[in-house]
Enzyme design. Sequence first.
Site, PDB file in Angstrom:
ATOM      1  N   ARG A  27     -31.651  15.668  23.197  1.00 16.69           N
ATOM      2  CA  ARG A  27     -31.084  15.954  21.873  1.00 16.69           C
ATOM      3  C   ARG A  27     -31.596  17.287  21.333  1.00 16.69           C
ATOM      4  O   ARG A  27     -30.839  18.070  20.772  1.00 16.69           O
ATOM      5  CB  ARG A  27     -31.388  14.820  20.897  1.00 16.69           C
ATOM      6  CG  ARG A  27     -30.609  13.547  21.221  1.00 16.69           C
ATOM      7  CD  ARG A  27     -30.980  12.411  20.305  1.00 16.69           C
ATOM      8  NE  ARG A  27     -32.400  12.112  20.452  1.00 16.69           N
ATOM      9  CZ  ARG A  27     -33.188  11.636  19.506  1.00 16.69           C
ATOM     10  NH1 ARG A  27     -32.698  11.363  18.313  1.00 16.69           N
ATOM     11  NH2 ARG A  27     -34.461  11.389  19.725  1.00 16.69           N
ATOM     12  N   ASN A  34     -28.889   9.520  20.391  1.00 18.35           N
ATOM     13  CA  ASN A  34     -28.985   8.583  21.503  1.00 18.35           C
ATOM     14  C   ASN A  34     -28.066   7.411  21.235  1.00 18.35           C
ATOM     15  O   ASN A  34     -28.016   6.896  20.115  1.00 18.35           O
ATOM     16  CB  ASN A  34     -30.422   8.068  21.660  1.00 18.35           C
ATOM     17  CG  ASN A  34     -31.354   9.099  22.253  1.00 18.35           C
ATOM     18  OD1 ASN A  34     -30.931  10.028  22.926  1.00 18.35           O
ATOM     19  ND2 ASN A  34     -32.637   8.931  22.004  1.00 18.35           N
TER      20      ASN A  34
END
Length: 97
Positions: free
Chosen positions: A20, A38
């Site tokens: 990320r 996620n």
Amino acid sequence: MAYKSVDFRVKGKVQGVFFRAFARDNAQQLGVVGWVKNDPGGDVIGTAQGKEEALEKFKEALRRGPPHAQVTDVEFTNEAPLERLQFQGFEKVLNRA
């Protein structure tokens, strides 16, 4: 100015490897806006918006991933033109338990 939007799902070993942060950093360098988080199923998902050339470079970065990731597949869906961007920056969304 014309923009595009695309949703993405990255599969493989992509959680716990700073994916990320990698996506956010690449997006910010390219001027791409949107979000990444996620997915409970083990994937990383998000939406990216920007100029077509910047989005293509961002897609390549997602396919590559950070050094410890093992990307097995990337799905791009809902690709569409935009009159204006719908986000102001690129956010790494935290999952809440």
